[in-house]
Write an enzyme that holds these catalytic residues in place. Structure first.
Site, PDB file in Angstrom:
ATOM      1  N   PHE A  80       0.695  -1.118   0.706  1.00 24.29           N
ATOM      2  CA  PHE A  80       0.028  -0.493  -0.015  1.00 24.29           C
ATOM      3  C   PHE A  80       0.546   1.124   0.363  1.00 24.29           C
ATOM      4  CE2 PHE A  80      -4.562  -1.727   1.445  1.00 24.29           C
ATOM      5  CZ  PHE A  80      -4.042  -2.662   1.270  1.00 24.29           C
ATOM      6  N   THR A 133      -3.869   2.217  -8.858  1.00 28.13           N
ATOM      7  CA  THR A 133      -5.146   3.450  -8.827  1.00 28.13           C
ATOM      8  C   THR A 133      -5.921   3.625 -10.343  1.00 28.13           C
ATOM      9  OG1 THR A 133      -5.638   5.979  -8.977  1.00 28.13           O
ATOM     10  CG2 THR A 133      -2.968   4.593  -9.429  1.00 28.13           C
ATOM     11  N   ASP A 134      -7.016   3.916 -10.245  1.00 27.49           N
ATOM     12  CA  ASP A 134      -7.869   3.515 -11.924  1.00 27.49           C
ATOM     13  C   ASP A 134      -7.575   4.668 -12.290  1.00 27.49           C
ATOM     14  OD1 ASP A 134      -9.271   5.985 -10.509  1.00 27.49           O
ATOM     15  OD2 ASP A 134     -10.765   5.335 -10.837  1.00 27.49           O
ATOM     16  N   GLU A 135      -6.229   5.813 -11.464  1.00 27.15           N
ATOM     17  CA  GLU A 135      -5.878   7.009 -12.236  1.00 27.15           C
ATOM     18  C   GLU A 135      -4.567   6.393 -13.274  1.00 27.15           C
ATOM     19  OE1 GLU A 135      -4.994  10.285  -9.347  1.00 27.15           O
ATOM     20  OE2 GLU A 135      -6.777  10.053  -8.503  1.00 27.15           O
ATOM     21  N   TYR A 159       2.083  11.945 -10.173  1.00 27.41           N
ATOM     22  CA  TYR A 159       1.252  10.984  -8.936  1.00 27.41           C
ATOM     23  C   TYR A 159       1.057   9.765 -10.449  1.00 27.41           C
ATOM     24  CZ  TYR A 159      -1.458   8.053  -6.567  1.00 27.41           C
ATOM     25  OH  TYR A 159      -2.742   6.696  -6.365  1.00 27.41           O
ATOM     26  N   ALA A 161       1.733   8.852 -13.129  1.00 24.53           N
ATOM     27  CA  ALA A 161       2.927   8.484 -13.630  1.00 24.53           C
ATOM     28  C   ALA A 161       4.219   7.590 -13.497  1.00 24.53           C
ATOM     29  CB  ALA A 161       3.610   9.591 -14.551  1.00 24.53           C
ATOM     30  N   LYS A 163       2.350   5.933 -10.735  1.00 21.95           N
ATOM     31  CA  LYS A 163       1.794   4.976  -9.947  1.00 21.95           C
ATOM     32  C   LYS A 163       1.706   3.895 -11.611  1.00 21.95           C
ATOM     33  CE  LYS A 163      -0.349   3.629  -6.946  1.00 21.95           C
ATOM     34  NZ  LYS A 163       0.119   2.593  -5.579  1.00 21.95           N
ATOM     35  N   GLY A 293      -3.571  20.323 -15.645  1.00 18.60           N
ATOM     36  CA  GLY A 293      -3.801  18.907 -15.764  1.00 18.60           C
ATOM     37  C   GLY A 293      -5.335  18.157 -15.543  1.00 18.60           C
ATOM     38  N   HIS A 294      -5.793  18.360 -14.781  1.00 22.99           N
ATOM     39  CA  HIS A 294      -6.603  17.772 -13.847  1.00 22.99           C
ATOM     40  C   HIS A 294      -7.669  16.804 -15.219  1.00 22.99           C
ATOM     41  CE1 HIS A 294      -9.894  18.703 -11.177  1.00 22.99           C
ATOM     42  NE2 HIS A 294      -9.760  17.424 -11.362  1.00 22.99           N
TER      43      HIS A 294
HETATM   44  P1  NAD Z   1      -1.714   7.239   1.908  1.00 26.18           P
HETATM   45  O1  NAD Z   1      -0.647   8.577   1.829  1.00 26.18           O
HETATM   46  O2  NAD Z   1      -3.032   7.511   3.108  1.00 26.18           O
HETATM   47  O3  NAD Z   1      -0.836   6.769   2.982  1.00 26.18           O
HETATM   48  C1  NAD Z   1       0.349   6.710   2.933  1.00 26.18           C
HETATM   49  C2  NAD Z   1       0.535   5.636   3.175  1.00 26.18           C
HETATM   50  O4  NAD Z   1       2.256   4.910   3.142  1.00 26.18           O
HETATM   51  C3  NAD Z   1       1.365   6.699   4.656  1.00 26.18           C
HETATM   52  O5  NAD Z   1       0.841   5.891   5.746  1.00 26.18           O
HETATM   53  C4  NAD Z   1       2.868   6.732   4.874  1.00 26.18           C
HETATM   54  O6  NAD Z   1       3.161   6.635   5.970  1.00 26.18           O
HETATM   55  C5  NAD Z   1       3.591   5.135   3.754  1.00 26.18           C
HETATM   56  N1  NAD Z   1       4.908   5.738   2.775  1.00 26.18           N
HETATM   57  C6  NAD Z   1       5.061   6.717   1.816  1.00 26.18           C
HETATM   58  N2  NAD Z   1       6.303   6.109   1.800  1.00 26.18           N
HETATM   59  C7  NAD Z   1       7.104   5.302   2.231  1.00 26.18           C
HETATM   60  C8  NAD Z   1       7.640   4.217   2.198  1.00 26.18           C
HETATM   61  N3  NAD Z   1       8.634   4.994   1.332  1.00 26.18           N
HETATM   62  N4  NAD Z   1       7.991   3.456   2.906  1.00 26.18           N
HETATM   63  C9  NAD Z   1       6.841   3.389   3.816  1.00 26.18           C
HETATM   64  N5  NAD Z   1       5.810   3.536   3.993  1.00 26.18           N
HETATM   65  C10 NAD Z   1       5.755   4.681   3.139  1.00 26.18           C
HETATM   66  O7  NAD Z   1      -2.319   6.992   1.167  1.00 26.18           O
HETATM   67  P2  NAD Z   1      -3.992   6.271   0.695  1.00 26.18           P
HETATM   68  O8  NAD Z   1      -4.963   6.621   0.241  1.00 26.18           O
HETATM   69  O9  NAD Z   1      -4.224   5.457   1.945  1.00 26.18           O
HETATM   70  O10 NAD Z   1      -3.212   4.628  -0.232  1.00 26.18           O
HETATM   71  C11 NAD Z   1      -2.940   3.738   0.043  1.00 26.18           C
HETATM   72  C12 NAD Z   1      -2.149   3.305  -1.740  1.00 26.18           C
HETATM   73  O11 NAD Z   1      -3.807   2.804  -2.566  1.00 26.18           O
HETATM   74  C13 NAD Z   1      -1.127   3.793  -2.512  1.00 26.18           C
HETATM   75  O12 NAD Z   1      -0.998   3.483  -3.137  1.00 26.18           O
HETATM   76  C14 NAD Z   1      -2.809   4.684  -2.971  1.00 26.18           C
HETATM   77  O13 NAD Z   1      -2.015   4.472  -4.987  1.00 26.18           O
HETATM   78  C15 NAD Z   1      -3.719   3.752  -3.621  1.00 26.18           C
HETATM   79  N6  NAD Z   1      -4.872   4.308  -4.289  1.00 26.18           N
HETATM   80  C16 NAD Z   1      -5.182   5.201  -3.297  1.00 26.18           C
HETATM   81  C17 NAD Z   1      -6.688   5.787  -3.842  1.00 26.18           C
HETATM   82  C18 NAD Z   1      -7.483   6.481  -2.860  1.00 26.18           C
HETATM   83  O14 NAD Z   1      -8.641   6.872  -2.991  1.00 26.18           O
HETATM   84  N7  NAD Z   1      -6.783   7.484  -1.579  1.00 26.18           N
HETATM   85  C19 NAD Z   1      -7.454   4.913  -4.657  1.00 26.18           C
HETATM   86  C20 NAD Z   1      -6.945   3.691  -5.611  1.00 26.18           C
HETATM   87  C21 NAD Z   1      -5.237   3.644  -4.741  1.00 26.18           C
HETATM   88  P1  TYD Z   2      -8.527  14.339  -4.671  1.00 27.63           P
HETATM   89  O1  TYD Z   2      -9.653  13.495  -3.618  1.00 27.63           O
HETATM   90  O2  TYD Z   2      -7.345  15.244  -4.249  1.00 27.63           O
HETATM   91  O3  TYD Z   2      -8.634  12.888  -5.366  1.00 27.63           O
HETATM   92  P2  TYD Z   2      -7.918  12.550  -6.677  1.00 27.63           P
HETATM   93  O4  TYD Z   2      -7.282  14.028  -7.635  1.00 27.63           O
HETATM   94  O5  TYD Z   2      -6.605  11.147  -6.886  1.00 27.63           O
HETATM   95  O6  TYD Z   2      -8.996  12.160  -7.836  1.00 27.63           O
HETATM   96  O7  TYD Z   2      -9.332  14.870  -5.555  1.00 27.63           O
HETATM   97  C1  TYD Z   2     -10.946  14.557  -5.930  1.00 27.63           C
HETATM   98  C2  TYD Z   2     -11.907  15.135  -6.765  1.00 27.63           C
HETATM   99  O8  TYD Z   2     -11.899  16.833  -6.225  1.00 27.63           O
HETATM  100  C3  TYD Z   2     -10.376  15.929  -8.034  1.00 27.63           C
HETATM  101  O9  TYD Z   2     -11.352  16.205  -9.304  1.00 27.63           O
HETATM  102  C4  TYD Z   2     -10.305  17.689  -7.420  1.00 27.63           C
HETATM  103  C5  TYD Z   2     -10.887  17.699  -6.683  1.00 27.63           C
HETATM  104  N1  TYD Z   2     -10.666  18.961  -5.408  1.00 27.63           N
HETATM  105  C6  TYD Z   2     -11.710  20.140  -5.516  1.00 27.63           C
HETATM  106  O10 TYD Z   2     -11.817  20.055  -6.270  1.00 27.63           O
HETATM  107  N2  TYD Z   2     -10.420  20.635  -4.161  1.00 27.63           N
HETATM  108  C7  TYD Z   2      -9.583  20.162  -3.776  1.00 27.63           C
HETATM  109  O11 TYD Z   2      -9.676  21.739  -2.567  1.00 27.63           O
HETATM  110  C8  TYD Z   2      -8.938  19.278  -3.676  1.00 27.63           C
HETATM  111  C9  TYD Z   2      -8.597  18.824  -2.836  1.00 27.63           C
HETATM  112  C10 TYD Z   2      -9.576  18.686  -5.474  1.00 27.63           C
END
Ligand code: NAD
Ligand code: TYD
Length: 358
Positions: A80, A133-135, A159, A161, A163, A293-294
């Site tokens: 993760f 991620t789907d991104e 980000y 790129a 992933k 680049g949104h």
């Molecule tokens: P997050 O940023 O909340 O947590 C990331 C964690 O990784 C943190 O605890 C951080 O301390 C740890 N970390 C960062 N760099 C590290 C390193 N070099 N070594 C060890 N630990 C490290 O992220 P999240 O939202 O919990 O996402 C977790 C995973 O899921 C990520 O890989 C992300 O790409 C993926 N993901 C997230 C979402 C989302 O909506 N948040 C959606 C799809 C996939």
């Molecule tokens: P975010 O939660 O950063 O996730 P991701 O960019 O990985 O999808 O953002 C979700 C959407 O919300 C994204 O289209 C950007 C938008 N956004 C805002 O409009 N305002 C904000 O302050 C933030 C953080 C995100």
């Protein structure tokens, strides 16, 4: 039996560990660097629980990872750990390259060396599950079909790129070395313990603090939202029954434009924590300049994981977002504690507007 999870002091990893240990007794070794996004307070309910072994360290520290693998002999490694915030990747991409690409590469190397020397039975049973991620698939137009697992990779932010690069490395370690890998590509998560730099928790905490609710551009960008516990159940299911080398898209069939999300959060807060003067939290919505680049639209086709593994989300968006808002209202202390100095510096860099600041 033990599993090693990286990045489990973050949002999704911590939810995963809490759910895992609520459902079984298999110990978890949690390797986390504790960046700004890592927060051990999320895991305080596991204090003194021998099933949770926390190790402070970097996935790129090959010596440390090798010693953890040798010591704990995990049957699976779930990755993760990542830098996960698109806006931060635009301001400073370096950390994303280091952790998401170089870190994943080093982790794969450490895991490959460990896996190679396992006995035949343990070797066959071992899994490396990569959480992505789907991104990585890029942006869809309003009428494009949702992303399937064969969609071309077209990442648009540093980000996504980074992933994408990590996904390719994981794939290559399967095809070249036979490492038994699984990859999940999930849509946007929301739920408890979400760091308030991301859209949904930021809107909740800013609304309650009387600050502006910054909506980027026209607010019509579409994301496909999944309650975090459903993502966790999908990962458990893929770990248990996923076919080796396969990719599984995970999503909630729940596309919504950002402005609708923000309005929903405001409506729930109006209901659960009405303001004394009767004003709606909606009056705090402010349009700010768009993200460079949104990506316009993400949408996941979760048909494969449903067909092959029988996984489906348990929450609807209506039930999940209600639980999420309730959780933030009940956990103001957790929020206050993550809003550290580093967090305030970030808000200043990103929004540079007095009404979004403390
Ligand atoms: P997050 O940023 O909340 O947590 C990331 C964690 O990784 C943190 O605890 C951080 O301390 C740890 N970390 C960062 N760099 C590290 C390193 N070099 N070594 C060890 N630990 C490290 O992220 P999240 O939202 O919990 O996402 C977790 C995973 O899921 C990520 O890989 C992300 O790409 C993926 N993901 C997230 C979402 C989302 O909506 N948040 C959606 C799809 C996939
Ligand atoms: P975010 O939660 O950063 O996730 P991701 O960019 O990985 O999808 O953002 C979700 C959407 O919300 C994204 O289209 C950007 C938008 N956004 C805002 O409009 N305002 C904000 O302050 C933030 C953080 C995100």
């Amino acid at each position: 039996m033990t599993i090693l999870i990286t990045g489990a002091a973050g949002f999704i990893g911590a939810n995963f560990v809490l759910d895992w240990l609520a459902q079984c007794d298999e110990p978890v070794v949690n390797l986390d660097k504790l960046t700004y996004a890592g927060n051990l307070e999320t895991l305080t309910s596991l204090d003194g629980d021998a099933r949770h072994i926390f190790v402070h360290g970097d996935i790129g520290d090959s010596e440390l990872v090798a010693s953890l693998l040798a010591q704990h002999q995990p049957r699976a490694v779930l990755n993760f750990a990542a830098e996960s915030h698109v806006d931060r990747s635009i301001h400073s991409p370096e950390d994303f390259i280091q952790t998401n690409i170089v870190g994943t590469f080093r982790l794969l190397e450490s895991v490959r060396a460990y896996w190679n020397q396992l006995e035949a039975e343990a070797k066959a049973a071992f899994r490396f599950l990569h959480v992505s991620t789907d991104e990585v698939y890029g942006s869809l137009s309003a009428t494009d079909p949702a992303f399937t697992e064969t969609h071309r990779y077209e990442p648009n932010s540093p980000y996504s790129a980074s992933k994408a690069a990590s996904d390719h490395l994981v794939r290559a370690y399967h095809h070249t070395y036979g490492l038994p890998v699984l990859t999940t590509n999930c849509s946007n998560n929301y739920g408890p313990y979400h760091f308030p730099e991301k859209l949904i928790p930021l809107m909740i905490v800013n609304a309650l603090a009387g600050k502006a609710l910054p909506v980027y551009g026209d607010g019509m960008q579409v994301r496909d939202w999944l309650y975090v516990k459903d993502h966790c159940s999908a990962i458990r299911r893929v770990l248990e029954a996923g076919r080796l080398g396969e990719v599984y898209n995970v999503g909630g069939w729940n596309e919504k434009p950002n402005i609708e999300i923000v309005n929903t959060v405001c409506a729930l807060l109006d209901e659960m924590r009405p303001q004394a003067d009767g004003t709606s939290y909606r009056t705090q919505i402010t349009t700010v300049k768009d993200r460079p680049g949104h990506d316009r639209r993400y949408a996941i086709d979760a048909g494969k994981i449903e067909r092959e593994l029988g996984w489906k989300p348990a929450e609807t968006f209506a039930s999940g977002i209600r639980k999420t808002v309730q959780w933030y209202l009940a956990n103001a202390e957790w929020v206050a504690n993550v809003q550290s100095g580093a967090y305030r510096d970030w808000v200043q860099t990103q929004y540079a507007k007095e009404d979004v600041l403390q």
